[in-house]
Design a protein around this motif. Structure first.
Motif, PDB file in Angstrom:
ATOM      1  N   GLN A   8       0.891  -1.097   0.050  1.00 28.04           N
ATOM      2  CA  GLN A   8      -0.004  -0.115   0.165  1.00 28.04           C
ATOM      3  C   GLN A   8       0.824   1.130  -0.001  1.00 28.04           C
ATOM      4  O   GLN A   8       0.313   2.337  -0.402  1.00 28.04           O
ATOM      5  CB  GLN A   8      -1.113  -0.053   1.216  1.00 28.04           C
ATOM      6  N   PHE A   9       2.120   1.295   0.455  1.00 27.23           N
ATOM      7  CA  PHE A   9       3.159   2.383   0.470  1.00 27.23           C
ATOM      8  C   PHE A   9       3.794   2.469  -0.976  1.00 27.23           C
ATOM      9  O   PHE A   9       4.213   3.551  -1.280  1.00 27.23           O
ATOM     10  CB  PHE A   9       3.828   2.228   1.625  1.00 27.23           C
ATOM     11  N   LYS A  10       4.111   1.343  -1.611  1.00 26.38           N
ATOM     12  CA  LYS A  10       5.106   1.462  -2.619  1.00 26.38           C
ATOM     13  C   LYS A  10       6.434   2.174  -2.497  1.00 26.38           C
ATOM     14  O   LYS A  10       6.709   2.982  -3.327  1.00 26.38           O
ATOM     15  CB  LYS A  10       4.165   1.747  -4.025  1.00 26.38           C
ATOM     16  N   ILE A  11       6.853   1.964  -1.294  1.00 23.10           N
ATOM     17  CA  ILE A  11       8.229   2.392  -1.082  1.00 23.10           C
ATOM     18  C   ILE A  11       9.385   1.974  -2.256  1.00 23.10           C
ATOM     19  O   ILE A  11       9.469   0.842  -2.611  1.00 23.10           O
ATOM     20  CB  ILE A  11       8.779   2.119   0.202  1.00 23.10           C
ATOM     21  N   GLN A  12       9.907   2.906  -2.892  1.00 24.64           N
ATOM     22  CA  GLN A  12      10.837   2.764  -3.883  1.00 24.64           C
ATOM     23  C   GLN A  12      12.262   2.283  -3.172  1.00 24.64           C
ATOM     24  O   GLN A  12      13.023   3.709  -3.139  1.00 24.64           O
ATOM     25  CB  GLN A  12      10.925   3.491  -5.166  1.00 24.64           C
ATOM     26  N   TRP A  13      12.704   1.303  -2.781  1.00 32.50           N
ATOM     27  CA  TRP A  13      14.071   1.189  -1.984  1.00 32.50           C
ATOM     28  C   TRP A  13      14.965   1.064  -3.052  1.00 32.50           C
ATOM     29  O   TRP A  13      14.852   0.753  -4.163  1.00 32.50           O
ATOM     30  CB  TRP A  13      14.042  -0.235  -1.360  1.00 32.50           C
ATOM     31  N   PRO A  14      16.331   1.278  -2.740  1.00 35.61           N
ATOM     32  CA  PRO A  14      17.286   1.212  -3.695  1.00 35.61           C
ATOM     33  C   PRO A  14      17.429  -0.503  -4.150  1.00 35.61           C
ATOM     34  O   PRO A  14      17.295  -1.235  -3.398  1.00 35.61           O
ATOM     35  CB  PRO A  14      18.753   1.584  -2.952  1.00 35.61           C
ATOM     36  N   GLU A  15      17.833  -0.462  -5.270  1.00 36.14           N
ATOM     37  CA  GLU A  15      18.059  -1.891  -5.631  1.00 36.14           C
ATOM     38  C   GLU A  15      19.212  -2.553  -4.921  1.00 36.14           C
ATOM     39  O   GLU A  15      20.088  -1.989  -4.569  1.00 36.14           O
ATOM     40  CB  GLU A  15      18.460  -1.975  -7.042  1.00 36.14           C
ATOM     41  N   GLU A  16      18.837  -3.929  -4.631  1.00 32.22           N
ATOM     42  CA  GLU A  16      19.841  -4.568  -3.526  1.00 32.22           C
ATOM     43  C   GLU A  16      19.717  -6.195  -4.076  1.00 32.22           C
ATOM     44  O   GLU A  16      18.560  -6.670  -3.475  1.00 32.22           O
ATOM     45  CB  GLU A  16      19.758  -4.175  -2.352  1.00 32.22           C
ATOM     46  N   LYS A  17      20.631  -6.890  -4.508  1.00 32.61           N
ATOM     47  CA  LYS A  17      20.545  -8.188  -4.541  1.00 32.61           C
ATOM     48  C   LYS A  17      20.483  -9.080  -3.414  1.00 32.61           C
ATOM     49  O   LYS A  17      19.905  -9.937  -3.097  1.00 32.61           O
ATOM     50  CB  LYS A  17      21.458  -8.787  -5.690  1.00 32.61           C
ATOM     51  N   ASN A  18      21.495  -8.545  -2.436  1.00 32.08           N
ATOM     52  CA  ASN A  18      21.686  -9.335  -1.316  1.00 32.08           C
ATOM     53  C   ASN A  18      21.302  -8.256  -0.027  1.00 32.08           C
ATOM     54  O   ASN A  18      21.896  -8.245   0.719  1.00 32.08           O
ATOM     55  CB  ASN A  18      23.099  -9.375  -1.168  1.00 32.08           C
ATOM     56  N   ARG A  19      19.983  -8.209   0.173  1.00 30.95           N
ATOM     57  CA  ARG A  19      19.230  -7.255   0.929  1.00 30.95           C
ATOM     58  C   ARG A  19      19.301  -8.146   2.237  1.00 30.95           C
ATOM     59  O   ARG A  19      19.224  -9.344   2.204  1.00 30.95           O
ATOM     60  CB  ARG A  19      17.964  -7.030   0.614  1.00 30.95           C
ATOM     61  N   ILE A  20      19.899  -7.499   3.586  1.00 30.48           N
ATOM     62  CA  ILE A  20      19.925  -8.249   4.911  1.00 30.48           C
ATOM     63  C   ILE A  20      18.688  -7.492   5.532  1.00 30.48           C
ATOM     64  O   ILE A  20      18.632  -6.356   5.892  1.00 30.48           O
ATOM     65  CB  ILE A  20      21.155  -7.923   5.365  1.00 30.48           C
ATOM     66  N   ILE A  21      17.845  -8.381   6.171  1.00 29.35           N
ATOM     67  CA  ILE A  21      16.617  -7.956   6.969  1.00 29.35           C
ATOM     68  C   ILE A  21      16.571  -9.007   8.198  1.00 29.35           C
ATOM     69  O   ILE A  21      16.451 -10.126   8.000  1.00 29.35           O
ATOM     70  CB  ILE A  21      15.392  -8.057   6.149  1.00 29.35           C
ATOM     71  N   SER A  22      16.683  -8.405   9.093  1.00 32.01           N
ATOM     72  CA  SER A  22      16.441  -9.395  10.582  1.00 32.01           C
ATOM     73  C   SER A  22      15.135 -10.122  10.231  1.00 32.01           C
ATOM     74  O   SER A  22      14.025  -9.648   9.846  1.00 32.01           O
ATOM     75  CB  SER A  22      16.398  -8.342  11.884  1.00 32.01           C
ATOM     76  N   ALA A  23      15.305 -11.261  11.205  1.00 23.27           N
ATOM     77  CA  ALA A  23      13.938 -12.061  11.376  1.00 23.27           C
ATOM     78  C   ALA A  23      12.909 -11.452  11.965  1.00 23.27           C
ATOM     79  O   ALA A  23      11.855 -11.581  11.311  1.00 23.27           O
ATOM     80  CB  ALA A  23      14.290 -13.349  12.083  1.00 23.27           C
ATOM     81  N   LYS A  24      13.184 -10.503  12.776  1.00 31.05           N
ATOM     82  CA  LYS A  24      12.034  -9.804  13.231  1.00 31.05           C
ATOM     83  C   LYS A  24      11.543  -8.782  12.452  1.00 31.05           C
ATOM     84  O   LYS A  24      10.143  -8.608  12.441  1.00 31.05           O
ATOM     85  CB  LYS A  24      12.587  -9.011  14.719  1.00 31.05           C
ATOM     86  N   ASP A  25      12.265  -8.075  11.622  1.00 32.50           N
ATOM     87  CA  ASP A  25      11.706  -7.250  10.679  1.00 32.50           C
ATOM     88  C   ASP A  25      11.082  -8.056   9.380  1.00 32.50           C
ATOM     89  O   ASP A  25      10.166  -7.481   8.899  1.00 32.50           O
ATOM     90  CB  ASP A  25      12.590  -6.238   9.947  1.00 32.50           C
ATOM     91  N   GLN A  26      11.556  -9.310   9.209  1.00 34.89           N
ATOM     92  CA  GLN A  26      10.799  -9.753   8.082  1.00 34.89           C
ATOM     93  C   GLN A  26       9.474 -10.292   8.510  1.00 34.89           C
ATOM     94  O   GLN A  26       8.816 -10.676   7.656  1.00 34.89           O
ATOM     95  CB  GLN A  26      11.621 -11.197   7.874  1.00 34.89           C
ATOM     96  N   SER A  27       9.149 -10.611   9.783  1.00 35.72           N
ATOM     97  CA  SER A  27       7.928 -11.101  10.365  1.00 35.72           C
ATOM     98  C   SER A  27       6.907 -10.098  10.281  1.00 35.72           C
ATOM     99  O   SER A  27       5.766 -10.173  10.888  1.00 35.72           O
ATOM    100  CB  SER A  27       8.054 -11.883  11.642  1.00 35.72           C
ATOM    101  N   LEU A  28       7.412  -8.681  10.398  1.00 36.60           N
ATOM    102  CA  LEU A  28       6.162  -7.704  10.427  1.00 36.60           C
ATOM    103  C   LEU A  28       5.256  -7.817   9.457  1.00 36.60           C
ATOM    104  O   LEU A  28       5.802  -8.136   8.380  1.00 36.60           O
ATOM    105  CB  LEU A  28       6.956  -6.137  10.333  1.00 36.60           C
ATOM    106  N   GLY A  29       4.048  -7.275   9.700  1.00 36.14           N
ATOM    107  CA  GLY A  29       3.034  -7.349   8.652  1.00 36.14           C
ATOM    108  C   GLY A  29       2.532  -6.076   7.991  1.00 36.14           C
ATOM    109  O   GLY A  29       3.388  -5.154   8.262  1.00 36.14           O
TER     110      GLY A  29
END
Length: 177
Positions: free
Chosen positions: A152-173
C-alpha cells in the motif's frame, strides 16, 4: 542550520552550515532554541547508534504508539544510507505518504522525523553508522512495525540483490488502519 520542509507535514531535512578553515570545519548539529523557533520538539531523552556491517542492510519500518510516540533526529556519521519515513497520523493531509532521503557522512544532512511516523533505512555502503536523537525512551511494549515492502505504500528502495533484513523485521505485517 537550515531547516528545509519536505512534502510530508512537519518533517524536515536539516542542512548543517559548516564553518571551514585550514583545520577542517565546525558546525552545530543540534540547538534547542533553533528547533523550538521552528515549532519542533526539542526534548531529547535518548541517543542511539546503529552500526551496519554490510551494504544492503535494511532496518524498519519502526515506530512507537501512544503514549510513547517519539520524534527522531537522524544523521549518518559514517557511510551512507537511504532513510525512509511514512506519515501514519490519520488526521494529517499527508497520511500514508512517504519520502526517502539519502543521508551520508559527507552531505551534512539530518532528517527530523515527527512523532506518528514510521522510520526505516537501507545502507548503501558497508560499515555504516546511523545516529539517532529521540524524544521518548525506547518502550518495548509500545514498539510497532510495518513490513518494509508493504504494497500500500509502494516504497521505492534502492536496488539490492543481497538485502539483509532481520528475522524480526521480516516477520512484520502490512499496515492496518
Amino acid at each position: 542550520m537550515i531547516f528545509l520542509e519536505t512534502k510530508l507535514k512537519d518533517a524536515y531535512i536539516i542542512q548543517l552550515q559548516p564553518i571551514a578553515d585550514e583545520r577542517g570545519f565546525f558546525s552545530r548539529t543540534w540547538c534547542k532554541n533553533e528547533f523550538e523557533k521552528h515549532g519542533l520538539k526539542s526534548e531529547i531523552v535518548q541517543c542511539n547508534l546503529s552500526y551496519n556491517e554490510k551494504k544492503g542492510t535494511l532496518r524498519g519500518m519502526h515506530y512507537q504508539v501512544e503514549p510513547y510516540r517519539e520524534t527522531k533526529l537522524i544523521r549518518c556519521i559514517k557511510g551512507a544510507f537511504y532513510d525512509v519515513i511514512i506519515d501514519l497520523r490519520k488526521k494529517s493531509h499527508t497520511y500514508k505518504q512517504w519520502i526517502g532521503v539519502e543521508l551520508t557522512e559527507n552531505n551534512n544532512k539530518s532528517l527530523y522525523v515527527p512523532e506518528g511516523f514510521a522510520h526505516g533505512f537501507q545502507t548503501l555502503v558497508d560499515d555504516t553508522y546511523a545516529f539517532y536523537q529521540v524524544t521518548e525512551f525506547y518502550t518495548p511494549g509500545a514498539e510497532r512495525g510495518i513490513r518494509w515492502n508493504d504494497p500500500q505504500f509502494k516504497i521505492q528502495w534502492p536496488e539490492e540483490k543481497n538485502r539483509i533484513i532481520s528475522a524480526k523485521d521480516q516477520s512484520l505485517g502490512d499496515y492496518r488502519l
